[in-house]
Design a protein around this motif. Sequence first.
Motif, short mmCIF file in Angstrom:
data_model
loop_
_atom_site.label_atom_id
_atom_site.label_comp_id
_atom_site.label_asym_id
_atom_site.label_seq_id
_atom_site.Cartn_x
_atom_site.Cartn_y
_atom_site.Cartn_z
N LEU A 1 -14.26 -5.72 20.33
CA LEU A 1 -14.32 -5.33 18.87
C LEU A 1 -15.81 -4.90 18.60
N LEU A 2 -16.62 -5.45 19.56
CA LEU A 2 -18.15 -5.03 19.31
C LEU A 2 -18.43 -3.81 19.73
N PRO A 3 -18.77 -2.58 19.13
CA PRO A 3 -19.00 -1.34 19.88
C PRO A 3 -20.44 -1.25 20.48
N ARG A 4 -20.53 -0.23 21.54
CA ARG A 4 -21.80 -0.18 22.01
C ARG A 4 -22.56 1.12 21.25
N ILE A 5 -23.80 0.73 20.83
CA ILE A 5 -24.56 1.88 20.01
C ILE A 5 -25.60 2.45 20.83
N ILE A 6 -25.58 3.82 20.97
CA ILE A 6 -26.69 4.46 21.68
C ILE A 6 -27.56 5.13 20.53
N PRO A 7 -28.76 5.26 20.38
CA PRO A 7 -29.67 5.79 19.45
C PRO A 7 -29.61 7.26 19.77
N ALA A 8 -30.17 8.08 18.83
CA ALA A 8 -30.22 9.61 19.21
C ALA A 8 -31.10 10.13 20.32
N ASP A 9 -32.21 9.26 20.35
CA ASP A 9 -33.37 9.67 21.19
C ASP A 9 -32.75 9.35 22.60
N GLU A 10 -32.42 8.20 22.60
CA GLU A 10 -31.61 7.77 24.06
C GLU A 10 -30.68 8.54 24.68
N TRP A 11 -29.77 8.98 23.58
CA TRP A 11 -28.65 9.86 23.92
C TRP A 11 -29.11 11.13 24.45
N ALA A 12 -30.33 11.85 23.80
CA ALA A 12 -30.84 12.87 24.04
C ALA A 12 -31.39 13.17 25.73
N THR A 13 -31.87 12.12 26.07
CA THR A 13 -32.10 11.94 27.62
C THR A 13 -30.92 12.02 28.30
N ILE A 14 -29.78 10.98 28.15
CA ILE A 14 -28.53 11.09 28.82
C ILE A 14 -27.99 12.49 28.89
N GLU A 15 -27.87 13.06 27.63
CA GLU A 15 -27.18 14.55 27.50
C GLU A 15 -28.03 15.51 28.46
N GLN B 1 -10.32 -3.08 38.36
CA GLN B 1 -10.93 -4.41 39.04
C GLN B 1 -11.06 -5.65 37.65
N GLY B 2 -9.99 -5.45 36.57
CA GLY B 2 -10.32 -6.36 35.88
C GLY B 2 -11.32 -6.11 34.65
N GLY B 3 -11.61 -4.86 34.48
CA GLY B 3 -12.63 -4.33 33.41
C GLY B 3 -12.02 -4.20 31.93
N GLY B 4 -12.71 -4.03 30.86
CA GLY B 4 -12.43 -3.73 29.65
C GLY B 4 -13.43 -2.61 29.10
N SER B 5 -13.37 -2.39 27.95
CA SER B 5 -14.00 -1.11 27.24
C SER B 5 -14.64 -1.56 26.14
N LYS B 6 -15.49 -0.68 25.70
CA LYS B 6 -16.09 -0.61 24.40
C LYS B 6 -16.08 0.80 23.90
N ASP B 7 -15.73 0.80 22.56
CA ASP B 7 -16.02 2.04 21.80
C ASP B 7 -17.53 2.24 21.87
N THR B 8 -17.82 3.56 21.98
CA THR B 8 -19.27 3.87 22.28
C THR B 8 -20.05 4.97 21.46
N TRP B 9 -20.76 4.42 20.57
CA TRP B 9 -21.26 5.14 19.22
C TRP B 9 -22.89 5.80 19.68
N VAL B 10 -22.73 7.11 19.49
CA VAL B 10 -23.82 8.03 19.50
C VAL B 10 -24.25 8.22 17.94
N LEU B 11 -25.28 7.86 17.79
CA LEU B 11 -26.03 8.08 16.58
C LEU B 11 -26.69 9.39 16.11
N GLU B 12 -26.18 9.93 15.10
CA GLU B 12 -26.95 11.28 14.52
C GLU B 12 -28.47 10.84 14.52
N ASP B 13 -29.18 12.09 14.91
CA ASP B 13 -30.63 11.96 14.84
C ASP B 13 -30.81 12.23 13.29
#
Lengths: 334, 484
Positions: B78-92, B469-481
Motif C-alpha cells: 500500500l505504501l508507494p515508493r517516491i522518487i523526487p524529480a532531481d533523482e529521477w533526472a539522474t536515473i533517466e 522468488q517470492g517478491g512483491g511490488s510497490k507503485d513507483t511515483w516520480v514527482l514533477e519538477d
Amino acid sequence: MLARLAENLFWAGRYMERAEDTARMVDVTYHTLLESPYGEVSKSWEQLLEVLHLRAGFGDGPLDRDRVVRFLVAERSNPGSITSSVAKARENTRSVRELVSTELWEHINDLHLALSSRDLSRDLADQPYELFASVRKASMTIYGVASETMPRDDGWRFMALGRLLERAQMICRLIDVRYSQLEDLAGPSQRLAPLGAEIAQGADRTDFHHWMAVLKSASAFEAYRRRYRSSMDPADVVEFLLLDPDLPRSVLFCLTGSMHQLEALREGRPSRAARQLGLAASALRYRDVSELFDVGLHEFLGQVQSELGQVAESVADEFFRHQPSGAMHAIATA
Amino acid sequence: MSALFDRYDTRDLFDEVFTDDGTVRPHYAGLIDRLSRLSSEDLARRERIRDGIFRTQGITFTVYGDDDGVERTFPMDLLPRIIPADEWATIESGVAQRVTALNRFLEDLYVGEQAALHDGVVPRWLIETADDYAREAFGIPVPHAARCLVSGVDLVRDREGTYRVLEDNLRNPSGISYVLENRAAMTRVLPHAFAEQRVRPVDHYGPMLLKALREVAPPAAGEHPVAVVLTPGVFNSAYFEHAFLARQMGAELVEGRDLVVDEHVVYMRTTQGLERVDVIYRRIDDDFLDPVVFRPDSALGVPGLLSAARAGNVTIANALGNGVADDKAVYAFVPDLIRFYLGEEPILPNVETYLLWEADQREMVIDRMAELVVKPVAESGGYGMLIGPHATDEEVEQMRVRVAADPRGYIAQEVVQLSRHPTLMGERMEGRHVDLRPFAIAGESVEVVPGGLTRVALRKGSLVVNSSQGGGSKDTWVLEDREA
C-alpha cells in the motif's frame, strides 16, 4: 480478426449447442421409452447412436439403456458425450478469453466444473431428468449471457454461426431419430414413401405422446399448440420443426439466421459457403411438407445434413485456413 | 508519529523514507502524514479492496518448478515508493545513456565492424563464448539500431543511496504491466494520497511502445506499418502481460501458428485472408523463434521468420542476439563500452564485479566467497545464484567447486545492501529491501517511462526481490519538477 480466434469462437458455439441438444435427445428418448409399450428399447437406443454418428464409437457391447446413456452423457473417451462437448466448448472459450465477456466465460467454466465434480453415474441411475434439465438450463443461461454482453462484432458472428449450424444439424437428427422409430414400427416392408404418408395421417395415441416429446425437446410444444390448435399430426410437427420461418429451433430459422451472420462476415465478397447455405435454405423455404414424405423424409434429412456439412467446410476454407500459395516453398528454402 | 511506525528500525541501511536520525525525507512527508492518520481497520479495508482488484482481473504470474506452475498474484504494497524529480533526472539520463551505448555495441557486433572487439574494449573470446551470442543475427538490419527496443534496467541503491546498475535485461524484460496496473489500483485504493503530490503518469506506455515499433518498421512497410505481439501462448508465465500490451496498443496478440512466411514476407492468418505484418514485438526467446534456424522441435515459432527479417521485410523486436550483452561477464564491460561508443563517463555506476578467469580475482573470490554474491552468467530471474552471507557452508563449498571448474560461467559481486523501504506487514510498517526496474523504449530516440517497477523482498532481511522468488511490488511515483 485472427483466423485462429474466429475458429475457436465458431467451435465454442458448436460444442455448446451440441451438448445441449444431446441432452435434449437423450432426455426425450429416455422418458418416452419408460412408457413404451413396444419391446424395441435397444433398437431405439441404437437409432439414437446412429443419428448422432456415434454407433461405431459405442462398440459392440449390449445396447442397454444405462450403458448408452452413460456413454452419451458422461463418457470422456466419447468425443460426442455431453461432458466432452462441454469440456471442448470451455477449452475453445478459454483460448479466446480476451474476446468474450467475463460473465460468459464464468458460466461456461461453471458448467464444466459442475459436470466434472458431479457423480454422474449416480445422477443417471437416480434422477436423470434433473441432470438433463440442468444442462439445458445452463446452456440457455450461457446463450442469454452471451447475447446480452457481447458486442455484435465478427467474434459474436462466428460464435452464432457455429451455434446455428450445429442446431440445424441436430434438429434434423432429432426429427430423423423419432421418425425412423415410427417407420420401423410400421414394418420393414413399407419403408418407402407411401408409409410416410400413412403415418402422417394416422397418428395413434401412442404417437401422440412421442411427437409431443419431440416438440418438448425442441422447446416447441406450446408454440405448436398455439399454431395448430388441437391436432397432433406428424406432418404438422415435421413442418413446424423443419420449415417454420419463425420458430427459433426450426431448421429453416437456423439456416436463415446463419445466412444473416455469413452475409455480415463476408462483407460483399463472393462466398461459396453463402451460396451453399442459400441453396439449402431455399430448398426448405419453398417446400410443401407433403412433398417431403413423397421423397422420403429420412433421405431428405440426410441430404440437408450433408449440405450443412459442406457449408461448414466452406466456412473453414474461406475464413480459417488461409494459406499463401508459396508458403510450402518458403519453408523448404528458408 | 502513529503506531504504524512503532519500532521501525532506521539504522544500518539506506532507508528510502527516513534519514539516519529518523526524520522523514521531505518528498515523503505528505504521504507519511496522510497514512499515519489511517486506522489499522482502515488500512486492512484498503488492502481488501486492493486484493479484490487484482484477483478479479486475474493479474497473476506462474512460478515454475513449484507445485507444477501455480498462478500467484504479485502483491502490491500500500505504501508507494517516491522518487523526487532531481533523482529521477539522474536515473533517466543514466538509463538512456546505457541503452544508447548498448544499442550501438550490438549494432556494431552484428552488422558493423566490431570496433569494440578490434580495439580490445571487450575481449573477443569473451563475446564468442557467450551463450547468447547469435551468429544467426549477422546481417539482420534494425532501423535506428534500436536493437534493445524495450529494456528493463535493474537498479539498486547502496549504503550511500547511490543508484547502481545490477542488470540490463535486454532480451524480454517483463513487469511493465504491473507498473500500469499498480498505478491504476493505487488511484482507486488511496486516491487522497495523490492529492498533494504531482505524480507523473505512466499510462501512455502503450502508445509509446507502439510509436517505437512503428519507427523501426522496415522502409517497405509504408505509412501504416502493422505491428503485432507474439506470445508463446496462454500457458506462458507472462501471458497476462502479453495480452495486456496487445490491448494497450490495439495490436493483435498472435501465436506462432497465426503467422506464415511466404517469399520472405510475414503474414498473419485473419478471417479476411492473409494480412502482411511489418513489426513483431516478440515475447518468445531467440531459440524458439524459427524452427528452421534454431530448435527444430519448437512449435512456438514461425518457420522462415529469420529469412524474412534478413530480407528486410519484417523487424523483430527486441532484436535477435541481445542476450550477449546481458551476459553477466559482459556486463562488467558496459562502463567501458559507454566511454568507447559515446565518449562519455557513465552516469550510473555498475556494482563492483569480479571476473573469475583472472587468476588473482578468482583466488580472492574463492577465498571470500561467503561474503560475496556469485551468479551464473547466462541466467536471469535470480535462478542459480549464491548470496554468500545467507548461504550454508555446504552451498558455499559447492559453488567454490563450480567456479573452479567453469570460471567463465560465473561472476562474483560485492553484496550490495539494497536500500530499505517501509512495507506494510500486518498492522505495522517494517523495513524491506527494494530495487527499481525502470523501462526504456528505443525507437528513433530513447525514452524512459517515468516510474518503473519497484520490487520488494517480502521476507525479512532477504535481498532477493524477483517475482519468481517470492517478491512483491510497490507503485513507483516520480514527482514533477516543482520549478518546471
